[in-house]
Design a protein around this motif. Sequence first.
Motif, PDB file in Angstrom:
ATOM      1  N   ARG A  15       0.839  -1.192   0.000  1.00 30.95           N
ATOM      2  CA  ARG A  15       0.000   0.000   0.000  1.00 30.95           C
ATOM      3  C   ARG A  15       0.877   1.246   0.000  1.00 30.95           C
ATOM      4  N   ASP A  16       0.688   2.085  -1.014  1.00 29.09           N
ATOM      5  CA  ASP A  16       1.381   3.369  -1.126  1.00 29.09           C
ATOM      6  C   ASP A  16       0.505   4.416  -0.465  1.00 29.09           C
ATOM      7  N   ARG A  17       0.915   4.862   0.713  1.00 25.91           N
ATOM      8  CA  ARG A  17       0.103   5.814   1.470  1.00 25.91           C
ATOM      9  C   ARG A  17       0.062   7.190   0.797  1.00 25.91           C
ATOM     10  N   ALA A  18       1.129   7.584   0.118  1.00 26.76           N
ATOM     11  CA  ALA A  18       1.181   8.907  -0.501  1.00 26.76           C
ATOM     12  C   ALA A  18       0.170   9.033  -1.639  1.00 26.76           C
ATOM     13  N   ALA A  19      -0.051   7.952  -2.382  1.00 26.87           N
ATOM     14  CA  ALA A  19      -0.932   8.009  -3.540  1.00 26.87           C
ATOM     15  C   ALA A  19      -2.273   7.338  -3.280  1.00 26.87           C
ATOM     16  N   ASN A  20      -2.450   6.791  -2.071  1.00 31.05           N
ATOM     17  CA  ASN A  20      -3.684   6.070  -1.739  1.00 31.05           C
ATOM     18  C   ASN A  20      -3.946   4.961  -2.764  1.00 31.05           C
ATOM     19  N   TYR A  21      -2.934   4.115  -2.961  1.00 34.69           N
ATOM     20  CA  TYR A  21      -2.983   3.054  -3.962  1.00 34.69           C
ATOM     21  C   TYR A  21      -2.446   1.775  -3.334  1.00 34.69           C
ATOM     22  N   ALA A  22      -3.079   0.661  -3.634  1.00 36.57           N
ATOM     23  CA  ALA A  22      -2.621  -0.635  -3.125  1.00 36.57           C
ATOM     24  C   ALA A  22      -2.684  -1.660  -4.246  1.00 36.57           C
ATOM     25  N   PHE A  23      -1.778  -2.631  -4.189  1.00 39.82           N
ATOM     26  CA  PHE A  23      -1.802  -3.711  -5.174  1.00 39.82           C
ATOM     27  C   PHE A  23      -1.425  -5.026  -4.502  1.00 39.82           C
ATOM     28  N   LEU A  24      -2.012  -6.082  -5.000  1.00 41.32           N
ATOM     29  CA  LEU A  24      -1.796  -7.428  -4.472  1.00 41.32           C
ATOM     30  C   LEU A  24      -0.770  -8.139  -5.337  1.00 41.32           C
ATOM     31  N   THR A  25       0.227  -8.705  -4.692  1.00 49.32           N
ATOM     32  CA  THR A  25       1.257  -9.458  -5.396  1.00 49.32           C
ATOM     33  C   THR A  25       1.756 -10.559  -4.472  1.00 49.32           C
ATOM     34  N   ARG A  26       2.757 -11.277  -4.902  1.00 53.41           N
ATOM     35  CA  ARG A  26       3.346 -12.315  -4.056  1.00 53.41           C
ATOM     36  C   ARG A  26       4.729 -11.861  -3.633  1.00 53.41           C
ATOM     37  N   SER A  27       5.063 -12.144  -2.367  1.00 49.67           N
ATOM     38  CA  SER A  27       6.339 -11.700  -1.828  1.00 49.67           C
ATOM     39  C   SER A  27       6.712 -12.541  -0.619  1.00 49.67           C
ATOM     40  N   THR A  28       7.965 -12.404  -0.196  1.00 48.83           N
ATOM     41  CA  THR A  28       8.410 -13.057   1.034  1.00 48.83           C
ATOM     42  C   THR A  28       8.272 -12.120   2.226  1.00 48.83           C
ATOM     43  N   MET A  29       7.896 -10.864   1.994  1.00 46.30           N
ATOM     44  CA  MET A  29       7.705  -9.918   3.101  1.00 46.30           C
ATOM     45  C   MET A  29       6.461 -10.294   3.894  1.00 46.30           C
ATOM     46  N   THR A  30       6.511  -9.996   5.180  1.00 43.18           N
ATOM     47  CA  THR A  30       5.371 -10.269   6.035  1.00 43.18           C
ATOM     48  C   THR A  30       5.066  -9.033   6.866  1.00 43.18           C
ATOM     49  N   SER A  31       3.900  -9.035   7.477  1.00 45.76           N
ATOM     50  CA  SER A  31       3.493  -7.917   8.313  1.00 45.76           C
ATOM     51  C   SER A  31       2.464  -8.406   9.322  1.00 45.76           C
ATOM     52  N   ASP A  32       2.393  -7.729  10.459  1.00 43.91           N
ATOM     53  CA  ASP A  32       1.369  -8.049  11.452  1.00 43.91           C
ATOM     54  C   ASP A  32       0.031  -7.417  11.082  1.00 43.91           C
ATOM     55  N   LYS A  33       0.091  -6.335  10.280  1.00 43.26           N
ATOM     56  CA  LYS A  33      -1.136  -5.671   9.854  1.00 43.26           C
ATOM     57  C   LYS A  33      -1.761  -6.445   8.704  1.00 43.26           C
ATOM     58  N   THR A  34      -3.087  -6.453   8.650  1.00 44.49           N
ATOM     59  CA  THR A  34      -3.799  -7.136   7.582  1.00 44.49           C
ATOM     60  C   THR A  34      -4.822  -6.190   6.969  1.00 44.49           C
ATOM     61  N   ILE A  35      -5.293  -6.569   5.781  1.00 46.50           N
ATOM     62  CA  ILE A  35      -6.297  -5.786   5.075  1.00 46.50           C
ATOM     63  C   ILE A  35      -7.221  -6.755   4.345  1.00 46.50           C
ATOM     64  N   GLU A  36      -8.487  -6.393   4.276  1.00 44.89           N
ATOM     65  CA  GLU A  36      -9.418  -7.199   3.500  1.00 44.89           C
ATOM     66  C   GLU A  36      -9.393  -6.687   2.077  1.00 44.89           C
ATOM     67  N   TRP A  37      -9.087  -7.579   1.146  1.00 49.68           N
ATOM     68  CA  TRP A  37      -8.926  -7.206  -0.260  1.00 49.68           C
ATOM     69  C   TRP A  37     -10.262  -7.307  -0.987  1.00 49.68           C
ATOM     70  N   GLU A  38     -10.277  -6.882  -2.231  1.00 50.82           N
ATOM     71  CA  GLU A  38     -11.488  -6.843  -3.047  1.00 50.82           C
ATOM     72  C   GLU A  38     -12.133  -8.215  -3.235  1.00 50.82           C
ATOM     73  N   ASP A  39     -11.332  -9.269  -3.168  1.00 49.04           N
ATOM     74  CA  ASP A  39     -11.866 -10.619  -3.363  1.00 49.04           C
ATOM     75  C   ASP A  39     -12.461 -11.202  -2.084  1.00 49.04           C
ATOM     76  N   GLY A  40     -12.432 -10.435  -0.995  1.00 46.50           N
ATOM     77  CA  GLY A  40     -13.014 -10.887   0.266  1.00 46.50           C
ATOM     78  C   GLY A  40     -12.035 -11.584   1.184  1.00 46.50           C
ATOM     79  N   ASN A  41     -10.842 -11.882   0.722  1.00 46.59           N
ATOM     80  CA  ASN A  41      -9.821 -12.526   1.549  1.00 46.59           C
ATOM     81  C   ASN A  41      -9.027 -11.480   2.323  1.00 46.59           C
ATOM     82  N   THR A  42      -8.415 -11.918   3.413  1.00 49.27           N
ATOM     83  CA  THR A  42      -7.578 -11.045   4.233  1.00 49.27           C
ATOM     84  C   THR A  42      -6.122 -11.379   3.972  1.00 49.27           C
TER      85      THR A  42
END
Length: 84
Positions: A15-42
């Motif tokens: 999630r790019d906070r400056a542009a208010n834009y988010a995209f879903l991809t695959r990565s090895t990065m992790t985070s404790d924060k979660t978000i519900e995406w457009e497909d209904g998954n978290t």
Amino acid sequence: MKPGIHPAYGPVVFRDRAANYAFLTRSTMTSDKTIEWEDGNTYPVVDVEISHVSHPFYTGTARVLDTAGRVERFERRYGRHGAN
């Protein structure tokens, strides 16, 4: 690949906070924060400072340096050395 030595690879939202834009991809990065995406998954969400949406190079707002003008200004100021 050897089992057990590689980090987990899965879906992550960047999630790019400056542009208010988010995209879903695959990565090895992790985070404790979660978000519900457009497909209904978290998914885990990683906040980034800048992305292709807000970076000046990709948005077309980057300044182009006038190198020819700078050379001419230098030659006017200090003269052309080596000219006969």
